[in-house]
Design a protein around this motif. Structure first.
Motif, mmCIF file in Angstrom:
data_model
loop_
_atom_site.group_PDB
_atom_site.id
_atom_site.type_symbol
_atom_site.label_atom_id
_atom_site.label_comp_id
_atom_site.label_asym_id
_atom_site.label_seq_id
_atom_site.Cartn_x
_atom_site.Cartn_y
_atom_site.Cartn_z
ATOM 1 N N MET A 191 116.136 41.158 19.938
ATOM 2 C CA MET A 191 114.738 40.859 19.635
ATOM 3 C C MET A 191 113.865 42.016 20.096
ATOM 4 O O MET A 191 114.086 42.594 21.161
ATOM 5 N N LEU A 223 109.941 43.909 20.856
ATOM 6 C CA LEU A 223 108.592 43.599 21.341
ATOM 7 C C LEU A 223 107.699 43.230 20.162
ATOM 8 O O LEU A 223 107.850 43.735 19.055
ATOM 9 N N ARG A 231 111.035 54.762 20.466
ATOM 10 C CA ARG A 231 111.662 54.340 21.726
ATOM 11 C C ARG A 231 111.327 55.341 22.810
ATOM 12 O O ARG A 231 111.023 56.500 22.537
ATOM 13 N N ARG A 233 112.939 48.481 25.373
ATOM 14 C CA ARG A 233 112.149 47.437 26.023
ATOM 15 C C ARG A 233 112.169 46.211 25.124
ATOM 16 O O ARG A 233 112.043 46.329 23.907
ATOM 17 N N ASN A 234 112.377 45.053 25.711
ATOM 18 C CA ASN A 234 112.579 43.831 24.923
ATOM 19 C C ASN A 234 111.810 42.672 25.538
ATOM 20 O O ASN A 234 111.426 42.717 26.704
ATOM 21 N N PRO A 235 111.596 41.614 24.743
ATOM 22 C CA PRO A 235 110.865 40.454 25.254
ATOM 23 C C PRO A 235 111.570 39.799 26.449
ATOM 24 O O PRO A 235 112.795 39.884 26.588
ATOM 25 N N LEU A 236 110.794 39.120 27.279
ATOM 26 C CA LEU A 236 111.322 38.423 28.447
ATOM 27 C C LEU A 236 111.308 36.918 28.209
ATOM 28 O O LEU A 236 110.422 36.391 27.540
#
Lengths: 182, 182
Positions: free
Chosen positions: A72, A74, B23, B35-38
């Motif tokens: 997934m 951002l 990136r 960087r990815n969602p939390l």
């Protein structure tokens, strides 16, 4: 993680005050660099009873079969990510149905989410991370050549629910294999 | 992100070959820093028709009310994280039921997951990140003082489903407010 991504100083690992777990900390600028699980999102694209699978063109599990899915990004929702990954890996346009599986894989710090989906047309084909994309009847699924246990678990739930005439959400945990895969 | 956490060199931002998004890359050691969602995971602890809420002792939304929840940690499942956060924030032991909401919040790069839960005893109390912990009947819920829209959305679904006599999973998206919150 060796250096602070904010100021470039050396990182130390210790439990911050008021916390319970060791973290990667920078004593120069005070930043705490948390690390958290990643979400992998995808779909189960269906067309007249058949399911679309992709043969992986990249490691890990190069040459093995997977549902279209990926990390997934951002700025997107889980559903948007599932649609995007299906387009990127299989050039396939889908209309999502309900969320179907949410599978925690704690030994690799991932959570895999798959949506039910209807293919909108048959104009699909391999994206850059796939060697081949094809539709499979249940008796054609390459069970021994599936790339990940989250894929086989999702497909098993899918066919079991289909036999019972109703799909329901499955939130499971995939435990580490006793013999680590090489 | 200014420096490579692997080798300490300066980071550049550009689209890697074969990728579609910019990136954070290190030209010195070749690392791509994704960087990815939390994920934020929590529970809806219930006791004889009342729901447990926590008054936040930390920013953001200090002094406002929330369901017990927090960032998922490495090495745990979503369900384990929900149980741990409930224990940390409210010193409350729960038995989880079904997953109830999965709410994407793309403008803050988060996905919030809440489980139905039964409190196992009344021996709860504020953890270090809570000022106060209490049980609320539906007519006592402090709707105007809830900390986040994922909390109000989850509680609205909870009471609507309860009136209809059956809980079902809700996968929604929380859109950015038109007027940004200050």
């Amino acid at each position: 993680m060796n250096f602070c991504s904010n100021c470039g100083a050396r990182i130390v690992v210790r439990v911050p005050e008021g916390d319970t777990l060791p973290r990667h900390m920078c004593d120069a600028c005070g930043t705490i660099h948390y690390r958290n699980p990643l979400m992998v999102v995808g779909s189960i694209p269906e067309w007249e009873g058949r399911v679309l699978l992709c043969k992986r063109a990249i490691e890990p599990r190069l040459g093995m079969w997977t549902l279209p899915a990926g990390f997934m990004e951002l700025g997107e929702s889980v559903a948007q990510g599932a649609i995007r990954e299906t387009l990127e890996e299989a050039n396939a346009r889908v209309e999502l149905g309900e969320m179907f599986t949410m599978l925690s894989v704690p030994h690799v710090n991932q959570v895999h989410v798959f949506y039910l989906a209807q293919l909108l047309d048959l104009d699909f084909g391999p994206g850059t991370e796939s060697l081949e994309v094809a539709l499979f009847r249940e008796d054609q699924i390459p069970w021994k050549d599936l790339a990940f246990r989250t894929i086989s678990t999702t497909l098993k739930h899918y066919y079991t629910d289909r036999k019972h005439g109703a799909y329901r959400m499955h939130a499971d945990e995939i435990l580490a294999p006793r013999t680590p895969l090489t």
